[in-house]
Design a protein around this motif. Structure first.
Motif, PDB file in Angstrom:
ATOM      1  N   PHE A 172      40.646  42.534  52.411  1.00  0.00           N
ATOM      2  CA  PHE A 172      39.863  42.321  50.998  1.00  0.00           C
ATOM      3  C   PHE A 172      40.467  41.375  50.068  1.00  0.00           C
ATOM      4  CE2 PHE A 172      38.061  43.450  46.914  1.00  0.00           C
ATOM      5  CZ  PHE A 172      36.953  43.578  47.003  1.00  0.00           C
ATOM      6  N   ASP A 173      41.768  41.621  49.743  1.00  0.00           N
ATOM      7  CA  ASP A 173      42.351  40.533  48.824  1.00  0.00           C
ATOM      8  C   ASP A 173      42.257  39.153  49.353  1.00  0.00           C
ATOM      9  OD1 ASP A 173      42.846  42.878  47.179  1.00  0.00           O
ATOM     10  OD2 ASP A 173      44.885  43.247  48.090  1.00  0.00           O
ATOM     11  N   PHE A 174      42.430  39.075  50.653  1.00  0.00           N
ATOM     12  CA  PHE A 174      42.327  37.605  51.187  1.00  0.00           C
ATOM     13  C   PHE A 174      40.925  37.031  51.055  1.00  0.00           C
ATOM     14  CE2 PHE A 174      41.268  34.890  54.616  1.00  0.00           C
ATOM     15  CZ  PHE A 174      42.211  33.958  54.681  1.00  0.00           C
ATOM     16  N   LEU A 175      39.930  37.861  51.149  1.00  0.00           N
ATOM     17  CA  LEU A 175      38.547  37.151  50.745  1.00  0.00           C
ATOM     18  C   LEU A 175      38.237  37.053  49.553  1.00  0.00           C
ATOM     19  CD1 LEU A 175      36.590  39.667  53.409  1.00  0.00           C
ATOM     20  CD2 LEU A 175      37.176  37.254  53.773  1.00  0.00           C
ATOM     21  N   ALA A 176      38.904  38.004  48.570  1.00  0.00           N
ATOM     22  CA  ALA A 176      38.303  37.844  47.264  1.00  0.00           C
ATOM     23  C   ALA A 176      39.495  36.704  46.695  1.00  0.00           C
ATOM     24  CB  ALA A 176      38.509  39.209  46.553  1.00  0.00           C
ATOM     25  N   HIS A 177      40.424  36.344  47.107  1.00  0.00           N
ATOM     26  CA  HIS A 177      41.192  35.290  46.672  1.00  0.00           C
ATOM     27  C   HIS A 177      40.509  33.941  45.788  1.00  0.00           C
ATOM     28  CE1 HIS A 177      44.579  32.280  45.946  1.00  0.00           C
ATOM     29  NE2 HIS A 177      45.151  33.287  46.046  1.00  0.00           N
ATOM     30  N   PRO A 178      40.876  33.643  44.650  1.00  0.00           N
ATOM     31  CA  PRO A 178      40.216  32.503  44.141  1.00  0.00           C
ATOM     32  C   PRO A 178      39.972  31.366  44.724  1.00  0.00           C
ATOM     33  CG  PRO A 178      41.585  33.570  42.486  1.00  0.00           C
ATOM     34  CD  PRO A 178      41.905  34.215  43.829  1.00  0.00           C
ATOM     35  N   ASP A 179      40.863  31.108  45.843  1.00  0.00           N
ATOM     36  CA  ASP A 179      40.886  29.958  46.679  1.00  0.00           C
ATOM     37  C   ASP A 179      39.490  29.816  47.575  1.00  0.00           C
ATOM     38  OD1 ASP A 179      42.978  28.817  45.584  1.00  0.00           O
ATOM     39  OD2 ASP A 179      44.379  29.204  47.201  1.00  0.00           O
ATOM     40  N   ARG A 180      39.043  31.320  47.845  1.00  0.00           N
ATOM     41  CA  ARG A 180      38.070  31.383  48.933  1.00  0.00           C
ATOM     42  C   ARG A 180      36.828  31.623  47.929  1.00  0.00           C
ATOM     43  NH1 ARG A 180      42.784  33.697  50.417  1.00  0.00           N
ATOM     44  NH2 ARG A 180      43.844  32.473  51.968  1.00  0.00           N
ATOM     45  N   SER A 181      36.918  32.419  46.897  1.00  0.00           N
ATOM     46  CA  SER A 181      35.613  33.060  46.333  1.00  0.00           C
ATOM     47  C   SER A 181      35.573  32.910  44.809  1.00  0.00           C
ATOM     48  CB  SER A 181      35.721  34.719  46.338  1.00  0.00           C
ATOM     49  OG  SER A 181      35.514  35.135  47.860  1.00  0.00           O
ATOM     50  N   TYR A 182      34.218  32.640  44.600  1.00  0.00           N
ATOM     51  CA  TYR A 182      33.903  32.834  43.150  1.00  0.00           C
ATOM     52  C   TYR A 182      33.748  34.252  42.601  1.00  0.00           C
ATOM     53  CZ  TYR A 182      32.187  28.084  44.464  1.00  0.00           C
ATOM     54  OH  TYR A 182      32.041  26.798  44.579  1.00  0.00           O
ATOM     55  N   GLN A 183      34.288  34.258  41.323  1.00  0.00           N
ATOM     56  CA  GLN A 183      34.131  35.638  40.789  1.00  0.00           C
ATOM     57  C   GLN A 183      32.757  35.538  39.690  1.00  0.00           C
ATOM     58  OE1 GLN A 183      37.269  37.697  38.823  1.00  0.00           O
ATOM     59  NE2 GLN A 183      35.966  39.272  37.762  1.00  0.00           N
ATOM     60  N   VAL A 184      31.842  36.677  40.312  1.00  0.00           N
ATOM     61  CA  VAL A 184      30.581  36.565  39.558  1.00  0.00           C
ATOM     62  C   VAL A 184      30.780  37.546  38.114  1.00  0.00           C
ATOM     63  CG1 VAL A 184      28.243  36.784  39.237  1.00  0.00           C
ATOM     64  CG2 VAL A 184      29.354  36.263  41.524  1.00  0.00           C
ATOM     65  N   SER A 185      30.206  36.875  36.808  1.00  0.00           N
ATOM     66  CA  SER A 185      30.396  37.845  35.760  1.00  0.00           C
ATOM     67  C   SER A 185      29.278  37.128  34.734  1.00  0.00           C
ATOM     68  CB  SER A 185      31.619  37.485  34.949  1.00  0.00           C
ATOM     69  OG  SER A 185      31.826  36.144  34.639  1.00  0.00           O
ATOM     70  N   GLY A 244      38.172  54.272  55.210  1.00  0.00           N
ATOM     71  CA  GLY A 244      37.347  52.966  55.601  1.00  0.00           C
ATOM     72  C   GLY A 244      36.567  52.762  56.994  1.00  0.00           C
ATOM     73  N   PHE A 245      36.009  51.558  56.989  1.00  0.00           N
ATOM     74  CA  PHE A 245      35.074  51.547  58.212  1.00  0.00           C
ATOM     75  C   PHE A 245      35.253  49.918  58.382  1.00  0.00           C
ATOM     76  CE2 PHE A 245      30.898  49.507  59.306  1.00  0.00           C
ATOM     77  CZ  PHE A 245      30.809  50.009  60.474  1.00  0.00           C
ATOM     78  N   HIS A 278      31.437  36.997  57.683  1.00  0.00           N
ATOM     79  CA  HIS A 278      30.612  37.853  58.718  1.00  0.00           C
ATOM     80  C   HIS A 278      31.320  39.241  58.761  1.00  0.00           C
ATOM     81  CE1 HIS A 278      28.705  38.606  62.733  1.00  0.00           C
ATOM     82  NE2 HIS A 278      27.518  38.051  62.248  1.00  0.00           N
ATOM     83  N   THR A 279      32.382  39.580  58.136  1.00  0.00           N
ATOM     84  CA  THR A 279      33.082  40.794  58.215  1.00  0.00           C
ATOM     85  C   THR A 279      32.078  41.702  57.496  1.00  0.00           C
ATOM     86  OG1 THR A 279      35.335  39.655  58.006  1.00  0.00           O
ATOM     87  CG2 THR A 279      35.121  42.186  57.312  1.00  0.00           C
ATOM     88  N   LYS A 280      32.168  43.090  58.078  1.00  0.00           N
ATOM     89  CA  LYS A 280      31.528  44.134  57.691  1.00  0.00           C
ATOM     90  C   LYS A 280      32.667  45.441  57.577  1.00  0.00           C
ATOM     91  CE  LYS A 280      27.832  42.363  60.679  1.00  0.00           C
ATOM     92  NZ  LYS A 280      28.571  40.957  60.703  1.00  0.00           N
ATOM     93  N   ALA A 281      32.729  45.658  56.357  1.00  0.00           N
ATOM     94  CA  ALA A 281      33.567  46.720  56.221  1.00  0.00           C
ATOM     95  C   ALA A 281      33.803  47.222  54.900  1.00  0.00           C
ATOM     96  CB  ALA A 281      35.150  46.059  56.368  1.00  0.00           C
ATOM     97  N   TYR A 282      34.232  48.481  54.696  1.00  0.00           N
ATOM     98  CA  TYR A 282      34.559  48.977  53.195  1.00  0.00           C
ATOM     99  C   TYR A 282      35.758  49.699  53.199  1.00  0.00           C
ATOM    100  CZ  TYR A 282      32.536  53.458  54.872  1.00  0.00           C
ATOM    101  OH  TYR A 282      32.297  54.601  55.538  1.00  0.00           O
ATOM    102  N   LEU A 298      43.391  47.005  55.342  1.00  0.00           N
ATOM    103  CA  LEU A 298      42.109  46.807  54.992  1.00  0.00           C
ATOM    104  C   LEU A 298      42.234  46.084  53.716  1.00  0.00           C
ATOM    105  CD1 LEU A 298      39.050  46.319  55.798  1.00  0.00           C
ATOM    106  CD2 LEU A 298      38.631  48.547  55.206  1.00  0.00           C
ATOM    107  N   GLN A 299      43.083  46.770  52.863  1.00  0.00           N
ATOM    108  CA  GLN A 299      43.081  46.348  51.396  1.00  0.00           C
ATOM    109  C   GLN A 299      43.555  44.986  51.371  1.00  0.00           C
ATOM    110  OE1 GLN A 299      42.862  47.996  48.008  1.00  0.00           O
ATOM    111  NE2 GLN A 299      42.605  45.775  47.639  1.00  0.00           N
ATOM    112  N   ARG A 300      44.440  44.356  52.244  1.00  0.00           N
ATOM    113  CA  ARG A 300      44.977  43.124  52.545  1.00  0.00           C
ATOM    114  C   ARG A 300      43.881  42.195  52.929  1.00  0.00           C
ATOM    115  NH1 ARG A 300      49.438  45.404  54.816  1.00  0.00           N
ATOM    116  NH2 ARG A 300      49.039  44.601  57.031  1.00  0.00           N
TER     117      ARG A 300
END
Length: 517
Positions: A461-474, A426-427, A415-419, A457-459
């Motif tokens: 992003f890295d938390f959310l993108a971690h392989p334990d939490r996210s799939y990488q789409v390719s 950032g926002f 539900h996080t909205k940021a960039y 905010l970089q931390r």
């Protein structure tokens, strides 16, 4: 005879709908209840200092002209922060939200407002009316307190039953504009701005939901900006006192207080109350809290009557587009609903060709709570990945856990909205990167230009993108989408979903609904 009746109904029903919608267009905002509230404004930081004043004073003196930022990524901490600043407020509470759930956290938060009012604190509560159906008695109840006023944004004239449905059809276009802002401001001294609404899933207390959201607790000049935004909405023509729509009684208030007393004894309330107790045992603004200070923090919002304005100069989307378009080396986007649109997608692809690294974190189909929005994302995902955009999609709590509904998941993850742009600009706020946030809803958030805030905010992003939490789409060797798990397992269709949900999303993608997503 039956066939004759059916034929008549087949043209009578569409005609009635057409007449209702047509009358709504002709009468426009005259169908909306008239704003009747008396103007009021944020109370200045003056007079006898409150507890929050005393705690903030040495920090503000040590950082003149700067805003302090405390990150609230943990859900229970975010809940406790709202409770604690409310309990330590001595002057005012100004609160605005899109959703306020009729559940235990919602009742506990309402009780905090009531207790503050009992101490003499002036409370102004502004809610979007779309999600208020069924919760009117509770909100009308606390509005009965002489120190509390509740107002509703773009409200329904009819509070329930068939006539509410008729009004929704008649006002189908004007009722589509909602206030998505989120803010909790105490004593015009401390503000919490971000993505969370008020409800159980937003505070990480539901075991069946793997939820992630983000708020910022602010001190300093940015709080004054948030208060000015609140005043603009509170006094706007789009806002109506709930007392003008729904009468209240003292009995309703007593019933609500009794409900809160009973709920506070339940095991479901224990995590919230325990965390409040922990935070009350220490100063709200401890010197050793990780408060980051910056002279480049701004709170911005759409105008409250955004939908009536032809000029877009003061729309939040303008500031966000300018910020993102200024990227020279890296752009990282976090949005639960990501529908960049044709222009946005083409711009992102052009930036990739210019060497800008772009990363996106959004919900997977299994995790989203709005499948229709995912159908909009489907249209842009493959071209963006093909252009070199790195895409991560958050998983559900676990493979096939919970229930996946035709309209979306019962266990949404993000539900996080940021960039973050170039590591420093950032926002964080309520703005989804989709057409609804850009054009239909009002939105609010915090923009900054600061290396230390960017690193924090970089931390996230890295938390959310971690392989334990996210799939990488390719793309696979045949140019088809694939999802890679942390253990290297690859999926060649949307992970953790059934065929019928994927088919439903494909069908939704054929409909001309992108502007509403």
């Amino acid at each position: 005879m039956r066939k004759l009746h059916l034929r008549r109904l087949m043209w009578i029903i569409p005609l009635v709908l057409l007449l209702l919608i047509g009358s709504g267009l002709l009468l426009a905002d005259r169908l909306t209840p008239a704003a009747s509230g008396q103007p009021s404004h944020a109370l200045p930081v003056a007079g006898d200092p409150t507890t929050l004043d005393r705690e903030a004073a040495p920090l503000l003196q040590a950082h003149p002209g700067q805003s302090g930022v405390l990150w609230l990524s943990d859900g229970l901490d975010a809940f406790a922060a709202r409770s604690v600043i409310s309990q330590r407020a001595g002057r005012s509470l100004d609160v605005m939200y899109y959703i306020w759930k009729d559940d235990i956290p919602g009742h506990l938060m309402a009780h905090e407002l009531y207790q503050a009012a009992e101490r003499g604190v002036r409370v102004r509560l502004l809610l979007d009316d779309l999600n208020m159906h069924g919760f009117d008695p509770a909100m009308a109840a606390i509005d009965a307190h002489p120190n509390i006023e509740v107002r509703l944004y773009n409200p329904f004239r009819n509070r329930g039953g068939l006539w509410r449905l008729v009004e929704m059809v008649q006002r189908v276009f004007s009722i589509n504009h909602r206030m998505h802002n989120k803010a909790w401001i105490a004593d015009n001294q401390v503000a919490i701005i971000g993505g969370r609404n008020i409800g159980a899933e937003y505070f990480d207390a539901r075991e069946d939901v793997n939820f992630r959201d983000l708020d910022l607790l602010l001190l300093g000049p940015s709080v004054g900006q948030a208060s000015a935004i609140f005043d603009d909405y509170w006094n706007s023509q789009a806002v109506v006192p709930i007392a003008a729509l729904n009468p209240h009684t003292r009995q309703q208030l007593d019933a609500l207080l009794q409900t809160v007393d009973m709920e506070s004894q339940l095991t479901q309330a224990a995590p919230y109350l325990a965390r409040i107790g922990q935070r009350l045992a220490e100063p709200t603004l401890r010197q050793d809290h990780v408060i980051q200070w910056s002279d480049s923090v701004r709170v911005l919002s759409d105008p409250p009557l955004k939908h009536r304005k032809a000029q877009r100069d003061d729309w939040l989307v303008q500031a966000i587009v300018a910020d993102l378009g200024s990227s020279r080396r890296q752009m990282q986007l976090i949005s639960p609903y990501f529908v960049p649109g044709r222009n946005g997608s083409e711009r992102m692809i052009a930036m990739r060709r210019q060497g800008v690294a772009i990363e996106v974190v959004t919900n997977s189909l299994a995790a989203t709570d709005v499948a229709a929005v995912h159908s909009g994302w489907n249209s842009y995902r493959k071209p963006l990945v093909a252009a070199g955009t790195t895409v991560y999609e958050l998983k559900r709590r676990g493979p096939r856990s919970g229930i996946v509904l035709p309209l979306g998941s019962s266990g949404a993850s993000l539900h996080t909205k940021a960039y973050l742009v170039d590591g420093r600009r950032g926002f964080v706020g309520s703005f989804n990167l989709d057409p609804r946030s850009a054009n239909l809803n009002t939105e609010m958030g915090v923009l900054f230009d600061d290396d230390a805030l960017g690193a924090r905010l970089q931390r996230e992003f890295d938390f959310l993108a971690h392989p334990d939490r996210s799939y990488q789409v390719s793309l696979d060797g045949q140019g088809k989408l694939q999802w890679t798990d942390g253990d290297g397992q690859r999926y060649h269709h949307e992970p953790d979903t059934r065929w019928w949900l994927r088919a439903w999303v494909g069908l939704l993608g054929l409909l001309p609904i992108e502007s509403q997503l």
